[in-house]
Design an enzyme around this catalytic site. Structure first.
Site, PDB file in Angstrom:
ATOM      1  N   GLY A   9       0.862  -1.180   0.000  1.00 32.65           N
ATOM      2  CA  GLY A   9       0.000   0.000   0.000  1.00 32.65           C
ATOM      3  C   GLY A   9       0.890   1.219   0.000  1.00 32.65           C
ATOM      4  N   GLY A  11      -0.129   4.491  -0.448  1.00 32.79           N
ATOM      5  CA  GLY A  11      -0.875   5.734  -0.292  1.00 32.79           C
ATOM      6  C   GLY A  11      -0.157   6.662   0.666  1.00 32.79           C
ATOM      7  N   VAL A  13      -0.056   6.877   3.982  1.00 36.41           N
ATOM      8  CA  VAL A  13       0.646   6.235   5.094  1.00 36.41           C
ATOM      9  C   VAL A  13       1.836   5.428   4.595  1.00 36.41           C
ATOM     10  CG1 VAL A  13       0.481   4.530   6.942  1.00 36.41           C
ATOM     11  CG2 VAL A  13      -1.358   6.175   6.606  1.00 36.41           C
ATOM     12  N   ARG A  82     -10.559   6.371   6.220  1.00 32.29           N
ATOM     13  CA  ARG A  82     -11.721   7.190   6.578  1.00 32.29           C
ATOM     14  C   ARG A  82     -11.672   8.505   5.804  1.00 32.29           C
ATOM     15  NH1 ARG A  82     -12.619   7.739  12.849  1.00 32.29           N
ATOM     16  NH2 ARG A  82     -10.503   8.542  12.820  1.00 32.29           N
ATOM     17  N   ARG A  94     -14.212   3.519  12.225  1.00 30.76           N
ATOM     18  CA  ARG A  94     -13.320   2.432  11.826  1.00 30.76           C
ATOM     19  C   ARG A  94     -14.089   1.121  11.671  1.00 30.76           C
ATOM     20  NH1 ARG A  94     -10.275   5.677  15.206  1.00 30.76           N
ATOM     21  NH2 ARG A  94      -8.276   6.346  14.348  1.00 30.76           N
ATOM     22  N   ASN A 101     -12.463  -3.741   4.213  1.00 28.47           N
ATOM     23  CA  ASN A 101     -11.040  -3.946   4.444  1.00 28.47           C
ATOM     24  C   ASN A 101     -10.704  -5.397   4.774  1.00 28.47           C
ATOM     25  OD1 ASN A 101     -10.364  -1.370   3.792  1.00 28.47           O
ATOM     26  ND2 ASN A 101     -10.206  -0.632   5.896  1.00 28.47           N
ATOM     27  N   ARG A 157       0.466  10.764  20.028  1.00 27.13           N
ATOM     28  CA  ARG A 157      -0.516  11.855  20.088  1.00 27.13           C
ATOM     29  C   ARG A 157      -0.693  12.332  21.530  1.00 27.13           C
ATOM     30  NH1 ARG A 157      -4.886   9.089  15.962  1.00 27.13           N
ATOM     31  NH2 ARG A 157      -4.177  10.125  14.062  1.00 27.13           N
ATOM     32  N   HIS A 181      -7.759   0.673  19.421  1.00 28.03           N
ATOM     33  CA  HIS A 181      -7.427   1.900  18.706  1.00 28.03           C
ATOM     34  C   HIS A 181      -8.708   2.674  18.427  1.00 28.03           C
ATOM     35  CE1 HIS A 181      -5.219   4.652  16.296  1.00 28.03           C
ATOM     36  NE2 HIS A 181      -5.683   4.231  15.123  1.00 28.03           N
TER      37      HIS A 181
END
Length: 314
Positions: A9, A11, A13, A82, A94, A101, A157, A181
């Site tokens: 992947g 993208g 991320v 998302r 999610r 997914n 975070r 998460h």
């Protein structure tokens, strides 16, 4: 022999994780994505930045999954992220992404089993705990080689918001976020310090609860601002996880790991403090939680179980 890290992947991320990894010079990178030549283009662009950024790494990309062959680490970020609905202004949770997914993850897991059967798999796709179960079900890999990258992101975070509030260096903030998460995550005030000083000596309990609430909704806050999922922090946290594994640092990093009795949970992937080294998950650390923290973790565990049940596995 040079390490090989595959990004399944490419993208936001996946590509940004590749960027962090290249800067850390942790190994050669292989980007895979189904969308035409996007992975090849991003890999070439990143490779060309090496002379200016001062890193050496072989970086390749392809829309053919064979490119991940013989990888030591495979990071899976493929799937539907998302995104804000332009008409309603809302974004899916999610949990709503699970069926879509699940199909993507089953396909990815089959390719990983075929081309990188000895790899450690780092799952980033949401809902992350459920996606770890998909990888386990399809690959049959030992569970210590399946790790969900969520706690590292939630923790970074949490630390960032505390540093912002107190005006201190992020390097001096120590804390942990465990559990599922998302909204059911469990920050641990009793294990949060600033250079050893208990956090509640420096900030009111009410204000800390507000920071914890913001942490739990940190992903949604960014989706509301950007219209799509965050990726810088997620990618940095993923690179941190990979570095601990490939360098055998044995760092304690909150991660989605498979329980076998820890905290009273069995046969479930959930976010817990874990030692990460060359074998993947080398140990799950059991903390002394106060009554409130354990109750929140139990609530989070039940929420995760409900989502995992939607997969339809026995």
């Amino acid at each position: 022999m040079q390490n090989k890290i595959a990004l399944y992947g490419a993208g936001n991320v996946g590509a940004t994780t590749a960027h962090w990894l290249a800067q850390k010079e942790l190994g050669d990178l292989a980007l895979f994505d189904i969308y035409e030549q996007s992975a090849e283009g991003k890999a070439l662009d990143l490779m060309q930045s090496g002379p200016a950024a001062g890193f050496d790494a072989k970086i390749t990309g392809s829309n053919h999954p064979e490119i991940i062959a013989d990888a030591n680490i495979v990071v899976v970020s493929a799937g539907v992220p998302r995104r804000k609905d332009p008409e309603t202004g809302k974004y899916p949770g999610r949990d709503e992404l699970i069926k879509i997914n699940q199909v993507v993850m089953e396909q990815a897991a089959k390719k990983i089993k075929c081309y990188a059967p000895d790899s450690i798999v780092i799952v980033v796709t949401n809902p992350i705990e459920a996606m770890c179960h998909v990888v386990k079900e399809v690959t049959g890999f030992p569970t210590e080689r399946i790790i969900g990258q969520a706690g590292a992101l939630d923790t970074t975070r949490y630390k960032a918001f505390i540093a912002m509030e107190l005006g201190v260096s992020v390097k001096d903030v120590n804390g942990l976020v465990i559990g599922g998460h998302g909204d059911a995550m469990v920050p641990l005030p009793t294990h949060t310090t600033i250079s050893g000083i208990p956090i509640l000596d420096l900030i009111s309990e009410k204000r800390l609860e507000e920071i914890i609430h913001r942490t739990a909704h940190g992903g949604g806050e960014i989706v509301n601002l950007l219209g799509y999922s965050s990726y810088y922090a997620a990618a940095a946290a993923t690179a941190q996880t990979i570095e601990s594994i490939l360098k055998d640092q044995k760092r304690l990093i909150p991660s989605v790991v498979y329980t076998q009795g820890e905290y009273g949970y069995t046969d479930l992937f959930i976010g817990l403090p874990a030692i990460l080294g060359c074998n993947g998950v080398e140990k799950i650390i059991e903390l002394n939680l106060d009554f409130d923290e354990k109750a929140k973790l139990d609530h989070s565990m039940n929420a995760v179980k409900d989502v995992v049940a939607l997969l339809g596995y026995n």
